[in-house]
Design a protein around this motif. Structure first.
Motif, short mmCIF file in Angstrom:
data_model
loop_
_atom_site.label_atom_id
_atom_site.label_comp_id
_atom_site.label_asym_id
_atom_site.label_seq_id
_atom_site.Cartn_x
_atom_site.Cartn_y
_atom_site.Cartn_z
N ALA A 6 -10.45 -34.22 78.82
CA ALA A 6 -10.17 -35.53 79.41
C ALA A 6 -11.41 -36.37 79.21
O ALA A 6 -12.50 -35.84 78.97
CB ALA A 6 -9.84 -35.40 80.90
N ASN A 289 -6.58 -48.10 76.88
CA ASN A 289 -6.04 -47.20 77.90
C ASN A 289 -4.57 -47.49 78.17
O ASN A 289 -3.76 -46.57 78.35
CB ASN A 289 -6.84 -47.33 79.20
N ARG A 293 -1.65 -44.77 77.53
CA ARG A 293 -0.73 -44.36 78.60
C ARG A 293 0.72 -44.55 78.16
O ARG A 293 1.57 -43.68 78.38
CB ARG A 293 -1.00 -45.16 79.87
N SER A 296 1.62 -41.91 75.55
CA SER A 296 1.73 -40.58 76.17
C SER A 296 3.07 -40.43 76.88
O SER A 296 3.75 -39.40 76.75
CB SER A 296 0.59 -40.35 77.17
N VAL A 361 0.46 -38.13 83.14
CA VAL A 361 -0.42 -38.82 82.20
C VAL A 361 -1.74 -39.21 82.88
O VAL A 361 -2.82 -39.04 82.31
CB VAL A 361 0.29 -40.06 81.62
N GLN A 364 -3.94 -36.11 83.38
CA GLN A 364 -4.57 -35.72 82.11
C GLN A 364 -5.74 -36.64 81.79
O GLN A 364 -6.82 -36.20 81.41
CB GLN A 364 -3.54 -35.77 80.99
N GLU A 365 -5.52 -37.92 81.97
CA GLU A 365 -6.54 -38.93 81.67
C GLU A 365 -7.80 -38.72 82.51
O GLU A 365 -8.93 -38.89 82.04
CB GLU A 365 -5.95 -40.31 81.93
N LEU A 386 0.94 -30.68 76.18
CA LEU A 386 0.25 -31.77 76.86
C LEU A 386 -1.00 -32.19 76.10
O LEU A 386 -1.28 -33.38 75.95
CB LEU A 386 -0.14 -31.34 78.28
N GLN A 387 -1.74 -31.21 75.64
CA GLN A 387 -2.98 -31.52 74.93
C GLN A 387 -2.70 -32.23 73.61
O GLN A 387 -3.38 -33.19 73.25
CB GLN A 387 -3.77 -30.24 74.68
N TYR A 390 -1.75 -35.82 74.34
CA TYR A 390 -2.90 -36.62 74.77
C TYR A 390 -3.74 -37.05 73.58
O TYR A 390 -4.10 -38.23 73.44
CB TYR A 390 -3.73 -35.79 75.75
N LEU A 394 -4.13 -40.97 72.15
CA LEU A 394 -5.44 -41.62 72.03
C LEU A 394 -5.66 -42.14 70.61
O LEU A 394 -6.10 -43.27 70.41
CB LEU A 394 -6.55 -40.64 72.39
#
Length: 403
Positions: A6, A289, A293, A296, A361, A364-365, A386-387, A390, A394
């Motif tokens: 993160a 960001n 988001r 994601s 989300v 995770q952030e 999830l990884q 993410y 990004l």
């Protein structure tokens, strides 16, 4: 073994990105609580450059990495490029001669050193000679104490970094108290609680958001409104003519572009273009960001039984920082923009399936691994999924913003 990351932005006094705090874990339920901190610290350093692209994670700024006394004294830090990192010396801080000497060597080699959770203590005087930044927790440090720290350390060339800065009000107060850097989620909240007038240029974007998110889109009216805001018209035509759409012939008409996008994809892309326009006077990271988001949430849709609503979830994530962009509360903003009721509820913090996706989300952030693990379990999501989402979000956000 999976590794999880993160990042949290750190801003300077003028709201520019100074660096990112990077947080790593071995799994969603490993909170590094009660385990070997030296091992954890070493893994953070190794993961920063071996498993992840440090440039991608920090946008070519600096990575703030926590290090224990043993990690520093062992010499592991010297494997990192000095210009790319800030080494945070972790508590408990009882410096010994060996630690002071090791910090002296790092400083001489060009490394930037920071003290984590700073508290005035005579025992650390010998170490302060090598320190560039001290970090302190705003929830346990008064503004008066902050000013005292500033008065004491600034003459020595030491900068102050405030953590857990959660509002613009706190940001401005800390600015006036001599703080140089800021870490927290203050950019996702409005400047003031009272309702603010929306500037004329921003109102054009709000009108576009109103029209494109209406239950029934009036394409004729929307096309006329977009044509009246040149920046949106230009970006929309640039988008529809990009390689991503692969059209056989160039599109020169806004009406044709809207028709080709159609429905939910139209809402997604026009909202994205309008949001970036509204945020032209805001820090780049606020926009990035928001995009991350949104992406994601969209990528999670097929994994949480909402594949048909992927564009809606994108808008939910994108709009989650709308208050910071317009400088008004989300409640006020959403009253002005027609939006799916369950997504509006999610943005206002009300429970439901969409809110669970947004909470996932956000966890995770922020590196809230326990919360992330709990929500992931309830949605039956795999850790590696999830990884991957993410990292992909990004990367997409950075590329989209640059484009």
């Amino acid at each position: 073994m999976e590794r999880f990351i993160a990042r949290q932005p750190i801003f300077d006094w003028e709201k520019n990105i100074f660096g990112y705090q990077l947080l790593f874990r071995n799994s969603l339920d490993n909170y590094f609580s009660g385990c070997n901190l030296d091992e954890a610290s070493s893994e953070v350093i190794a993961n920063s450059f071996l498993l992840f692209s440090i440039e991608e994670m920090t946008d070519d700024s600096r990575a703030f990495l926590k290090a224990t006394h043993h990690t520093i004294k062992s010499g592991y830090i010297s494997a990192l490029p000095p210009q790319a990192v800030v080494i945070e010396i972790m508590q408990p801080l009882v410096p010994d001669p060996e630690l002071v000497i090791a910090c002296g060597h790092l400083k001489a080699a060009g490394y930037t050193l920071a003290l984590d959770d700073f508290i005035f203590d005579d025992n650390i005087e010998s170490l302060l000679n090598y320190i560039d930044i001290v970090k302190f927790d705003t929830t346990s440090t008064s503004l008066e104490d902050c000013q005292d720290i500033s008065d004491e350390l600034h003459p020595r060339g030491i900068k102050l970094l405030a953590t857990k800065v959660e509002s613009y009000e706190a940001f401005h107060q800390l600015q006036n108290s001599g703080v140089d850097y800021f870490q927290g989620y203050f950019f996702s909240k409005p400047t003031v609680l009272s309702r603010k007038d929306i500037p004329a240029n921003t109102m054009k974007y709000v009108q576009i958001l109103q029209q494109v998110n209406a239950p029934e889109i009036d394409y004729e009216k929307l096309a006329d409104t977009i044509q009246g805001e040149m920046s949106v018209a230009y970006k929309l035509l640039k988008l529809i003519n990009s390689a991503a759409f692969g059209l056989p012939k160039p599109v020169h008409s806004i009406k044709q572009a809207l028709a080709l996008l159609g429905g939910k994809e139209l809402r997604k892309w026009v909202s994205l273009i309008s949001m970036t326009g509204m945020a032209s006077d805001k820090p780049n990271q606020l926009v990035i960001n928001s995009l991350a988001r949104g992406k994601s949430c969209e990528l999670l849709a097929p994994h949480v039984g909402m594949v048909s609503r992927a564009p809606d979830l994108f808008l939910m994530g994108l709009f989650s920082m709308l208050d910071g962009i317009i400088d008004r509360s989300l409640n006020d903003v959403l009253n002005d923009i027609p939006f799916e009721e369950d997504l509006k509820d999610a943005l206002l913090g009300k429970p439901g399936h969409p809110r669970k996706v947004l909470d996932l989300v956000l966890a995770q952030e922020m590196g809230l691994w326990r919360v992330l693990g709990y929500i992931a379990d309830s949605l039956r999501l795999k850790e590696n999924t999830l990884q991957e989402i993410y990292i992909e979000a990004l990367k997409w956000a950075e590329e989209t913003f640059k484009a």
